[in-house]
Design an enzyme around this catalytic site. Structure first.
Site, PDB file in Angstrom:
ATOM      1  N   GLY A  19      -4.128  -6.050   9.656  1.00 12.06           N
ATOM      2  CA  GLY A  19      -2.953  -5.233   9.330  1.00 12.06           C
ATOM      3  C   GLY A  19      -2.111  -5.757   8.183  1.00 12.06           C
ATOM      4  O   GLY A  19      -0.926  -5.426   8.089  1.00 12.06           O
ATOM      5  N   SER A  20      -2.705  -6.531   7.270  1.00 11.98           N
ATOM      6  CA  SER A  20      -1.876  -7.044   6.167  1.00 11.98           C
ATOM      7  C   SER A  20      -1.466  -5.918   5.212  1.00 11.98           C
ATOM      8  O   SER A  20      -0.345  -5.936   4.686  1.00 11.98           O
ATOM      9  CB  SER A  20      -2.588  -8.179   5.423  1.00 11.98           C
ATOM     10  N   HIS A 116      -9.854   0.499  -0.496  1.00 13.90           N
ATOM     11  CA  HIS A 116     -11.182  -0.107  -0.386  1.00 13.90           C
ATOM     12  C   HIS A 116     -11.226  -1.355  -1.271  1.00 13.90           C
ATOM     13  O   HIS A 116     -10.781  -1.319  -2.424  1.00 13.90           O
ATOM     14  CB  HIS A 116     -12.253   0.897  -0.830  1.00 13.90           C
TER      15      HIS A 116
HETATM   16  C1  GAR Z   1      -8.738  -4.469   3.461  1.00 11.07           C
HETATM   17  O1  GAR Z   1      -9.253  -5.391   2.521  1.00 11.07           O
HETATM   18  C2  GAR Z   1      -9.266  -3.077   3.179  1.00 11.07           C
HETATM   19  O2  GAR Z   1      -9.450  -2.820   1.819  1.00 11.07           O
HETATM   20  C3  GAR Z   1     -10.590  -3.101   3.910  1.00 11.07           C
HETATM   21  O3  GAR Z   1     -10.290  -3.756   5.113  1.00 11.07           O
HETATM   22  C4  GAR Z   1      -9.298  -4.759   4.841  1.00 11.07           C
HETATM   23  C5  GAR Z   1      -8.233  -4.678   5.921  1.00 11.07           C
HETATM   24  O4  GAR Z   1      -7.352  -5.762   5.825  1.00 11.07           O
HETATM   25  N1  GAR Z   1     -11.105  -1.776   4.111  1.00 11.07           N
HETATM   26  C6  GAR Z   1     -12.411  -1.480   3.994  1.00 11.07           C
HETATM   27  O5  GAR Z   1     -13.272  -2.304   3.787  1.00 11.07           O
HETATM   28  C7  GAR Z   1     -12.728   0.002   4.145  1.00 11.07           C
HETATM   29  N2  GAR Z   1     -14.067   0.287   3.750  1.00 11.07           N
HETATM   30  P1  GAR Z   1      -5.940  -5.705   6.545  1.00 11.07           P
HETATM   31  O6  GAR Z   1      -6.211  -5.316   8.011  1.00 11.07           O
HETATM   32  O7  GAR Z   1      -5.414  -7.096   6.449  1.00 11.07           O
HETATM   33  O8  GAR Z   1      -5.108  -4.695   5.834  1.00 11.07           O
END
Ligand code: GAR
Length: 197
Positions: A19-20, A116
């Site tokens: 969830g950053s 992404h």
């Molecule tokens: C992020 O890097 C986002 O771009 C990626 O998941 C991560 C979630 O991080 N999404 C994908 O790969 C979608 N295909 P977070 O939970 O710390 O925001």
């Protein structure tokens, strides 16, 4: 669909893990750089750290675990209900790792946004950072796009590049990708919600 008393669009943030990006969006809503009202944070993963972070910030949450061997439409039904009950105008995917059905996408036409961790159309999929390193690229980046019925597809609305250094690993590259995401996503959402393209 509703706006809040000050006319800010009501948004839902869908997450699966840390969830950053959600935190960056919630911070931007709070400091006023993103004019939007976070109505609800939803996760398919009840153990997502992001759910705890959202609750700590006083944002309503819903854990809606996906059941195996159940049609995706059935798994999505409680999420769609929550989005409607909350009068959500925009659905913001922030590390939501489930593929949405065409029916879900059609329920919010042009109003679902995703981030992404690569320069789409290169390196779609769930392991983009590893894939780009494996391919030996020296440049990657981050993409914000409108979600359509295909995976990691749809109109690209913003991108930013991130250099790959010799010897980079997932552990060294991922934090630079995330830094880029945390800057790009709130800024892009502000432009998108307020027709500033
Ligand atoms: C992020 O890097 C986002 O771009 C990626 O998941 C991560 C979630 O991080 N999404 C994908 O790969 C979608 N295909 P977070 O939970 O710390 O925001």
């Amino acid at each position: 669909m509703k706006t809040d008393a000050s006319g800010r669009p009501r948004i839902a943030i869908l997450i699966s893990g840390t969830g950053s990006n959600m935190e960056a969006i919630l911070s931007a809503c709070k400091n006023g750089s993103l004019d939007a009202e976070p109505a609800i944070v939803i996760s398919d993963n009840p153990d997502a750290a992001g759910l705890r972070k959202a609750r700590a910030r006083g944002v309503k949450t819903l854990a809606s675990p996906y059941r195996a061997r159940v049609p995706r439409e059935e798994n999505e039904a409680p999420i769609l209900k929550a989005l409607r009950d909350e009068g959500v105008e925009w659905v913001v995917l922030a590390g939501f790792m489930k593929i949405l059905t065409p029916g879900f996408v059609r329920a919010f036409p042009g109003r679902i946004v995703n981030i992404h961790p690569a320069l789409l159309p290169s390196f779609p999929g769930a392991h983009a950072i590893a894939d780009v390193l494996e391919a030996g690229s020296d440049i990657t980046g981050v993409t914000v796009h409108i979600v359509d019925e295909l995976v990691d597809h749809g109109t690209v609305i913003s991108q930013t590049e991130v250099a790959i250094f010799p010897g980079d690993t997932e552990e060294t590259l991922a934090p630079r990708i995330h830094d880029a995401e945390h800057k790009l996503y709130p800024r892009t959402l502000q432009q998108l919600f307020h027709d500033d393209f």
